[in-house]
Enzyme design. Structure first.
Site, PDB file in Angstrom:
ATOM      1  N   ASP A  21     -77.675 -37.287 -24.298  1.00 18.36           N
ATOM      2  CA  ASP A  21     -78.867 -37.602 -23.521  1.00 18.36           C
ATOM      3  C   ASP A  21     -79.711 -38.514 -24.402  1.00 18.36           C
ATOM      4  O   ASP A  21     -80.143 -38.121 -25.492  1.00 18.36           O
ATOM      5  CB  ASP A  21     -79.595 -36.292 -23.222  1.00 18.36           C
ATOM      6  CG  ASP A  21     -80.927 -36.510 -22.521  1.00 18.36           C
ATOM      7  OD1 ASP A  21     -81.414 -37.655 -22.459  1.00 18.36           O
ATOM      8  OD2 ASP A  21     -81.479 -35.506 -22.052  1.00 18.36           O
ATOM      9  N   ILE A  22     -79.955 -39.718 -23.932  1.00 17.38           N
ATOM     10  CA  ILE A  22     -80.604 -40.729 -24.792  1.00 17.38           C
ATOM     11  C   ILE A  22     -82.024 -40.313 -25.181  1.00 17.38           C
ATOM     12  O   ILE A  22     -82.548 -40.790 -26.196  1.00 17.38           O
ATOM     13  CB  ILE A  22     -80.582 -42.109 -24.092  1.00 17.38           C
ATOM     14  CG1 ILE A  22     -80.760 -43.223 -25.119  1.00 17.38           C
ATOM     15  CG2 ILE A  22     -81.629 -42.203 -23.008  1.00 17.38           C
ATOM     16  CD1 ILE A  22     -80.444 -44.611 -24.578  1.00 17.38           C
ATOM     17  N   ASN A  35     -86.103 -50.954 -13.465  1.00 18.65           N
ATOM     18  CA  ASN A  35     -85.999 -51.867 -12.310  1.00 18.65           C
ATOM     19  C   ASN A  35     -87.052 -52.960 -12.447  1.00 18.65           C
ATOM     20  O   ASN A  35     -87.976 -52.841 -13.248  1.00 18.65           O
ATOM     21  CB  ASN A  35     -86.126 -51.111 -10.987  1.00 18.65           C
ATOM     22  CG  ASN A  35     -87.391 -50.270 -10.932  1.00 18.65           C
ATOM     23  OD1 ASN A  35     -88.502 -50.797 -10.975  1.00 18.65           O
ATOM     24  ND2 ASN A  35     -87.221 -48.959 -10.871  1.00 18.65           N
ATOM     25  N   GLY A  43     -82.203 -41.524 -12.493  1.00 20.92           N
ATOM     26  CA  GLY A  43     -81.273 -41.808 -13.585  1.00 20.92           C
ATOM     27  C   GLY A  43     -81.928 -41.729 -14.950  1.00 20.92           C
ATOM     28  O   GLY A  43     -82.815 -40.907 -15.197  1.00 20.92           O
ATOM     29  N   VAL A  44     -81.492 -42.602 -15.825  1.00 26.84           N
ATOM     30  CA  VAL A  44     -81.975 -42.579 -17.198  1.00 26.84           C
ATOM     31  C   VAL A  44     -83.462 -42.982 -17.261  1.00 26.84           C
ATOM     32  O   VAL A  44     -84.218 -42.486 -18.105  1.00 26.84           O
ATOM     33  CB  VAL A  44     -81.069 -43.456 -18.104  1.00 26.84           C
ATOM     34  CG1 VAL A  44     -81.262 -44.924 -17.858  1.00 26.84           C
ATOM     35  CG2 VAL A  44     -81.291 -43.114 -19.566  1.00 26.84           C
ATOM     36  N   ASP A  45     -83.886 -43.826 -16.352  1.00 26.84           N
ATOM     37  CA  ASP A  45     -85.291 -44.251 -16.267  1.00 26.84           C
ATOM     38  C   ASP A  45     -86.190 -43.028 -16.030  1.00 26.84           C
ATOM     39  O   ASP A  45     -87.193 -42.814 -16.746  1.00 26.84           O
ATOM     40  CB  ASP A  45     -85.416 -45.258 -15.113  1.00 26.84           C
ATOM     41  CG  ASP A  45     -86.712 -46.052 -15.122  1.00 26.84           C
ATOM     42  OD1 ASP A  45     -87.478 -45.938 -16.103  1.00 26.84           O
ATOM     43  OD2 ASP A  45     -86.947 -46.795 -14.145  1.00 26.84           O
ATOM     44  N   SER A 129     -77.002 -50.397 -15.629  1.00 22.34           N
ATOM     45  CA  SER A 129     -76.486 -50.830 -14.315  1.00 22.34           C
ATOM     46  C   SER A 129     -75.300 -50.031 -13.784  1.00 22.34           C
ATOM     47  O   SER A 129     -74.888 -50.243 -12.645  1.00 22.34           O
ATOM     48  CB  SER A 129     -76.101 -52.328 -14.304  1.00 22.34           C
ATOM     49  OG  SER A 129     -77.228 -53.156 -14.237  1.00 22.34           O
ATOM     50  N   THR A 130     -74.727 -49.126 -14.610  1.00 18.69           N
ATOM     51  CA  THR A 130     -73.481 -48.476 -14.170  1.00 18.69           C
ATOM     52  C   THR A 130     -73.711 -47.193 -13.376  1.00 18.69           C
ATOM     53  O   THR A 130     -72.752 -46.530 -12.979  1.00 18.69           O
ATOM     54  CB  THR A 130     -72.566 -48.141 -15.366  1.00 18.69           C
ATOM     55  OG1 THR A 130     -73.193 -47.129 -16.166  1.00 18.69           O
ATOM     56  CG2 THR A 130     -72.299 -49.364 -16.220  1.00 18.69           C
ATOM     57  N   GLY A 131     -74.971 -46.828 -13.142  1.00 19.09           N
ATOM     58  CA  GLY A 131     -75.274 -45.629 -12.355  1.00 19.09           C
ATOM     59  C   GLY A 131     -75.666 -46.042 -10.946  1.00 19.09           C
ATOM     60  O   GLY A 131     -74.844 -46.523 -10.164  1.00 19.09           O
TER      61      GLY A 131
HETATM   62  N1  AR6 Z   1     -79.129 -40.410 -21.197  1.00 22.23           N
HETATM   63  C1  AR6 Z   1     -78.148 -41.338 -21.230  1.00 22.23           C
HETATM   64  N2  AR6 Z   1     -77.605 -41.858 -20.116  1.00 22.23           N
HETATM   65  C2  AR6 Z   1     -78.073 -41.420 -18.928  1.00 22.23           C
HETATM   66  C3  AR6 Z   1     -79.104 -40.462 -18.802  1.00 22.23           C
HETATM   67  C4  AR6 Z   1     -79.641 -39.946 -20.021  1.00 22.23           C
HETATM   68  N3  AR6 Z   1     -80.617 -39.033 -20.019  1.00 22.23           N
HETATM   69  N4  AR6 Z   1     -79.333 -40.243 -17.477  1.00 22.23           N
HETATM   70  C5  AR6 Z   1     -78.478 -41.035 -16.802  1.00 22.23           C
HETATM   71  N5  AR6 Z   1     -77.701 -41.742 -17.660  1.00 22.23           N
HETATM   72  P1  AR6 Z   1     -78.886 -45.345 -14.036  1.00 22.23           P
HETATM   73  P2  AR6 Z   1     -78.875 -48.226 -13.378  1.00 22.23           P
HETATM   74  C6  AR6 Z   1     -76.641 -42.722 -17.412  1.00 22.23           C
HETATM   75  O1  AR6 Z   1     -78.643 -44.967 -12.608  1.00 22.23           O
HETATM   76  O2  AR6 Z   1     -77.514 -48.108 -12.811  1.00 22.23           O
HETATM   77  C7  AR6 Z   1     -83.332 -46.093 -11.705  1.00 22.23           C
HETATM   78  O3  AR6 Z   1     -83.874 -45.554 -10.520  1.00 22.23           O
HETATM   79  C8  AR6 Z   1     -75.984 -42.735 -16.056  1.00 22.23           C
HETATM   80  O4  AR6 Z   1     -74.990 -41.718 -15.983  1.00 22.23           O
HETATM   81  O5  AR6 Z   1     -79.880 -44.552 -14.799  1.00 22.23           O
HETATM   82  O6  AR6 Z   1     -79.166 -49.343 -14.308  1.00 22.23           O
HETATM   83  C9  AR6 Z   1     -84.107 -47.298 -12.186  1.00 22.23           C
HETATM   84  O7  AR6 Z   1     -85.490 -47.154 -11.964  1.00 22.23           O
HETATM   85  C10 AR6 Z   1     -75.356 -44.126 -16.077  1.00 22.23           C
HETATM   86  O8  AR6 Z   1     -74.148 -44.103 -16.806  1.00 22.23           O
HETATM   87  O9  AR6 Z   1     -79.350 -46.894 -14.179  1.00 22.23           O
HETATM   88  C11 AR6 Z   1     -83.516 -48.420 -11.391  1.00 22.23           C
HETATM   89  O10 AR6 Z   1     -84.112 -48.498 -10.106  1.00 22.23           O
HETATM   90  C12 AR6 Z   1     -76.366 -44.966 -16.860  1.00 22.23           C
HETATM   91  O11 AR6 Z   1     -77.219 -44.012 -17.513  1.00 22.23           O
HETATM   92  C13 AR6 Z   1     -82.059 -48.021 -11.250  1.00 22.23           C
HETATM   93  O12 AR6 Z   1     -82.035 -46.598 -11.392  1.00 22.23           O
HETATM   94  C14 AR6 Z   1     -77.206 -45.881 -16.024  1.00 22.23           C
HETATM   95  O13 AR6 Z   1     -77.477 -45.276 -14.767  1.00 22.23           O
HETATM   96  C15 AR6 Z   1     -81.234 -48.610 -12.366  1.00 22.23           C
HETATM   97  O14 AR6 Z   1     -79.880 -48.283 -12.153  1.00 22.23           O
END
Ligand code: AR6
Length: 179
Positions: A21-22, A35, A43-45, A129-131
């Site tokens: 978990d970052i 975004n 997600g991570v945000d 971008s991969t989530g």
């Molecule tokens: N630590 C590390 N990686 C994580 C964590 C964490 N705590 N939580 C999720 N991930 P995403 P995107 C991984 O969806 O695709 C948001 O709503 C997750 O499994 O977080 O760039 C923003 O506000 C995946 O592998 O980001 C934007 O609107 C990776 O982080 C949109 O999502 C990225 O997934 C951005 O989408």
């Protein structure tokens, strides 16, 4: 996979892969997958904003009016174990013909450049971008690692260690193959 931690020496620095978990990693700067409106989200945000506290959003609103896809902005780290959070905006995957790879590279490049401008030695990044944005991780991993390697090889950079914090074993395996 035998280990959940992989290291490779690049130029004068190191690329690390960890399953983590970052929000728990102690580094100079944590990169966020944000975004373009810097509005927070899932997600991570969402995880980074929850862990860092309201100071992050306050600073984003005060200092920035959004952030175009393929670029990044920097704030303090709030309550995280990081001095800075760098909010990078990767592309939403459409069909691969809308400059998605180029924009993902640009997002990482901008984020690493901001880290170096602020004298950071250690940085942690997620798989941007991969989530929610649906970028295929098999295509994203080599771009992410290649951009990290280039940043570590830049002359006179302060960067010494870039850690990719992957959220699942399968994501870690894909990055490990690319490394
Ligand atoms: N630590 C590390 N990686 C994580 C964590 C964490 N705590 N939580 C999720 N991930 P995403 P995107 C991984 O969806 O695709 C948001 O709503 C997750 O499994 O977080 O760039 C923003 O506000 C995946 O592998 O980001 C934007 O609107 C990776 O982080 C949109 O999502 C990225 O997934 C951005 O989408």
């Amino acid at each position: 996979m035998e280990s959940d931690r992989l290291v490779r020496t690049v130029g004068g620095g190191r690329v690390l892969l960890v399953r983590a978990d970052i929000t728990t990693i102690a580094v100079d700067a944590v990169i966020n997958a944000a975004n373009a409106s810097l509005a927070g989200g899932g997600g991570v945000d969402g995880a980074i904003h929850r862990a860092a506290g309201p100071e992050l959003m306050r600073e984003l609103r005060e200092r920035y009016q959004g952030c175009p896809t393929g670029s990044a902005v920097i704030t303090g780290g709030g309550r995280l174990r990081a001095r800075y959070v760098i909010h990078a905006v990767g592309p939403r995957w459409r069909d691969g013909n809308h400059r998605e790879p180029e924009l993902l590279e640009a997002a990482y490049r901008s984020a690493f450049a901001l880290a170096a401008e602020h004298g950071c030695a250690t940085v942690a990044a997620p798989a941007i971008s991969t989530g929610i944005y649906g970028f295929p991780i098999e295509l994203a991993a080599p771009l992410a690692i290649g951009t990290a390697a280039a940043a570590l090889e830049a002359p006179d950079t302060s960067l010494r260690e870039i850690t990719f914090a992957l959220f699942s074993d399968s994501d870690l395996e894909v990055f490990a193959r690319a490394l």
